[in-house]
Design an enzyme around this catalytic site. Structure first.
Site, short mmCIF file in Angstrom:
data_model
loop_
_atom_site.label_atom_id
_atom_site.label_comp_id
_atom_site.label_asym_id
_atom_site.label_seq_id
_atom_site.Cartn_x
_atom_site.Cartn_y
_atom_site.Cartn_z
N MET A 157 22.41 44.60 50.00
CA MET A 157 22.73 45.50 51.23
C MET A 157 23.22 44.53 52.24
SD MET A 157 22.64 48.69 51.83
CE MET A 157 22.07 50.05 52.59
N GLY A 158 24.48 43.79 51.94
CA GLY A 158 25.04 43.14 52.83
C GLY A 158 26.20 44.02 53.56
N ARG A 159 27.33 43.30 54.13
CA ARG A 159 28.16 43.92 54.68
C ARG A 159 28.62 45.19 53.98
NH1 ARG A 159 30.18 38.97 57.83
NH2 ARG A 159 30.22 38.34 55.97
N ILE A 160 29.50 44.63 52.61
CA ILE A 160 29.95 45.57 51.81
C ILE A 160 29.12 46.71 51.03
CG2 ILE A 160 31.48 46.13 49.89
CD1 ILE A 160 32.47 43.05 50.25
N THR A 241 32.07 46.40 42.21
CA THR A 241 33.35 45.73 42.95
C THR A 241 32.75 44.31 43.41
OG1 THR A 241 32.46 46.90 44.91
CG2 THR A 241 34.18 47.85 43.81
N ARG A 243 31.32 41.01 41.48
CA ARG A 243 32.02 39.93 40.53
C ARG A 243 31.69 40.39 38.91
NH1 ARG A 243 35.15 38.85 43.74
NH2 ARG A 243 35.60 36.80 44.81
N GLU A 272 38.52 37.48 34.17
CA GLU A 272 39.83 38.30 34.51
C GLU A 272 40.97 37.10 34.37
OE1 GLU A 272 39.46 39.09 38.52
OE2 GLU A 272 37.56 40.38 38.35
N HIS A 290 41.14 44.44 40.01
CA HIS A 290 40.61 43.74 40.96
C HIS A 290 41.34 43.85 42.35
CE1 HIS A 290 38.21 39.97 42.01
NE2 HIS A 290 38.35 40.60 43.32
C1 DGY Z 1 37.13 38.26 47.58
O1 DGY Z 1 37.73 38.02 48.45
O2 DGY Z 1 36.10 37.72 47.10
C2 DGY Z 1 37.48 39.71 46.70
O3 DGY Z 1 37.06 39.76 45.51
C3 DGY Z 1 39.10 39.44 46.61
O4 DGY Z 1 39.55 40.57 46.74
#
Ligand code: DGY
Length: 324
Positions: A157-160, A241, A243, A272, A290
């Site tokens: 539960m960080g920024r994203i 989204t 890693r 990747e 990505h």
């Molecule tokens: C990041 O900045 O780490 C992202 O995965 C690239 O979009």
């Protein structure tokens, strides 16, 4: 006249930021636009004052030189830096910076998109239509899973993570539960009545959708493994989204084969740009290349952050986003 620092851009940046970079630095652009190889890095460490890598470059300890190193800064174009062995950089006196803050909203938008796409079978539907296989409206055609009002579990539960939770809660009336290593008590989580649970398993067990927002790197490698996939509901979807290596991809393919979970929406992969065949073959998986931060605004903002870090560093000031 003072020489401009020599820097190499490993993958092409937005044109606007490259132009600004060229004003202050003797910048070499990797026109091949493919990630540097270990041999390219060996040359780059001898040749450039700074290397400007991205997530598609691999910088394990073995690529760092033991001698004859000109590079003093790795200014990463991106927030995640698990592709760089930061301890190896620190040991050689090389600073590392990243670009936090500016990709929060766009990454959360892609996570929410993946959730909707996989739940509502959007990819399947589009493929069917484009293949000319749509037979017209029917009460039982491509029936998906309702999103509104369901429960979303956030891991990290960080920024994203918070931005994703807020989209789900305020946009789709979803209940939010989350796991975070440290206690999160702030107005943002309170405003969406998000409940922190004591373990990842607890979040997995009660969520209809699970979205990963923790950092990559050794400590979170295969955080979602076979056992944890088994603790998800068979009707639940996994969204990543963060890693790729946070999920054990082999275990995920098995879980999808066995119906342990209902589907997955993925933007990131362990190796990747390679994507496991077992994922490519499945209809109940949505796969993106990505794209989390891939908007003009965000990519330019990331470039500007990388540039600010470079300028501060070579002006002898503290780089704003120094990792080591
Ligand atoms: C990041 O900045 O780490 C992202 O995965 C690239 O979009």
């Amino acid at each position: 006249m003072q020489m401009k620092p020599r820097v190499i851009v490993t993958r092409r940046w937005p044109a606007k930021v490259e132009a600004l970079l060229a004003e202050r630095f003797d910048a070499v652009l990797n026109d091949d636009d493919v990630p540097l190889t270990p041999a390219d890095f060996a040359t780059a460490f001898r040749t450039y004052d700074a290397i400007l890598p991205t997530v598609s470059d691999r910088l394990p300890a073995s690529v760092f030189p033991s001698e004859d190193c000109r590079t003093r800064l790795l200014a990463n174009f991106g927030v995640g830096f698990s592709h760089i062995d930061v301890a190896a950089a620190r040991d050689r006196g090389i600073a590392v910076t990243n670009t936090p803050g500016v990709l929060t909203d766009c990454t959360a938008d892609i996570a929410m998109s993946l959730l909707l796409l996989v739940a509502r079978r959007v990819g399947e539907g589009e493929r069917q239509l484009r293949a000319g296989a749509w037979k017209g409206w029917c009460p039982t055609h491509l029936i998906g899973t309702r999103v509104s009002g369901k429960k979303l579990g956030i891991i990290g539960m960080g920024r994203i993570g918070k931005a994703m939770a807020s989209r789900a809660h305020f946009g789709f009336g979803m209940d939010v539960v989350f796991y975070n290593r440290s206690k999160v008590e702030d107005d943002e989580t309170r405003s969406m009545s998000a409940r922190q649970l004591p373990s990842i398993e607890a979040v997995l067990a009660e969520s209809d959708f699970v979205s990963l927002h923790c950092p990559g790197g050794a400590e979170n490698k295969h955080l979602i493994d076979e056992a944890r996939l088994s603790s998800m509901k068979p009707t639940a979807f996994l969204i990543n989204t963060a890693r790729g290596d946070v999920i054990d991809e082999t275990a995920l393919v098995h879980a999808l084969d066995r119906g342990t979970i209902a589907g997955a929406g993925l933007d990131v992969y362990a190796e990747e740009p390679a994507v496991p065949g077992g994922l490519l073959a499945r209809e109940n998986v949505v796969l993106l290349p990505h794209l989390g931060s891939a908007t003009t605004e965000t990519r330019e903002a990331m470039g500007m952050k990388a540039l600010e870090n470079l300028i501060a560093f070579f002006d002898g000031k503290p780089a704003p986003d120094r990792v080591v």
